[in-house]
Motif scaffolding. Sequence first.
Motif, PDB file in Angstrom:
ATOM      1  N   GLN A   1       0.838  -1.194   0.000  1.00  0.00           N
ATOM      2  CA  GLN A   1       0.000   0.000   0.000  1.00  0.00           C
ATOM      3  C   GLN A   1       0.881   1.255   0.000  1.00  0.00           C
ATOM      4  OE1 GLN A   1      -2.689  -0.382   3.367  1.00  0.00           O
ATOM      5  NE2 GLN A   1      -4.273  -1.229   2.026  1.00  0.00           N
ATOM      6  N   ALA A   2       0.318   2.334  -0.487  1.00  0.00           N
ATOM      7  CA  ALA A   2       1.029   3.606  -0.476  1.00  0.00           C
ATOM      8  C   ALA A   2       1.466   3.934   0.951  1.00  0.00           C
ATOM      9  CB  ALA A   2       0.140   4.713  -1.030  1.00  0.00           C
ATOM     10  N   GLY A   3       2.696   4.421   1.067  1.00  0.00           N
ATOM     11  CA  GLY A   3       3.267   4.708   2.371  1.00  0.00           C
ATOM     12  C   GLY A   3       4.046   3.550   2.974  1.00  0.00           C
ATOM     13  N   GLY A   4       3.928   2.392   2.355  1.00  0.00           N
ATOM     14  CA  GLY A   4       4.613   1.210   2.863  1.00  0.00           C
ATOM     15  C   GLY A   4       6.049   1.118   2.394  1.00  0.00           C
ATOM     16  N   SER A   5       6.676  -0.003   2.728  1.00  0.00           N
ATOM     17  CA  SER A   5       8.091  -0.211   2.422  1.00  0.00           C
ATOM     18  C   SER A   5       8.319  -1.578   1.793  1.00  0.00           C
ATOM     19  CB  SER A   5       8.943  -0.110   3.695  1.00  0.00           C
ATOM     20  OG  SER A   5       8.846   1.160   4.294  1.00  0.00           O
ATOM     21  N   LEU A   6       9.352  -1.648   0.975  1.00  0.00           N
ATOM     22  CA  LEU A   6       9.832  -2.903   0.420  1.00  0.00           C
ATOM     23  C   LEU A   6      11.347  -2.855   0.349  1.00  0.00           C
ATOM     24  CD1 LEU A   6       7.478  -3.638  -2.633  1.00  0.00           C
ATOM     25  CD2 LEU A   6       7.620  -4.969  -0.520  1.00  0.00           C
TER      26      LEU A   6
END
Length: 121
Positions: free
Chosen positions: A13-18
């Motif tokens: 989701q937008a705002g998340g991290s990978l």
Amino acid sequence: QVQLVESGGGLVQAGGSLRLSCAASASVIITINDMGWYRQAPGKERELVATITRGGSTNYADSVKGRFTISRDNAYNTVYLQMNSLKPDDTAVYYCNAKITTRYAFGKDYWGQGTQVTVSS
């Protein structure tokens, strides 16, 4: 034969991290010079995301500065891309690149197979 194997893509989701990883493997590798990440969104040309020299100097696209961090582990011939505060515009196939000197060629460009990153709004 040199191979670059990527991992870590996915849906977030937008705002998340990978965190993406890319490991180079081959018995013929002498040294790996610059490593980097590029991306290609549907209908667009491949663009630079970030690069890192063997000594650790980095370069980033303006669109990812302050959100993405590139790093590498020379002992394991691996480059990483930590992506934070992801936006839908970051959706693309991400490709690892490395300039590798082997027994047979100096500083040749190699590419990974690509890993999909999808950021939902």
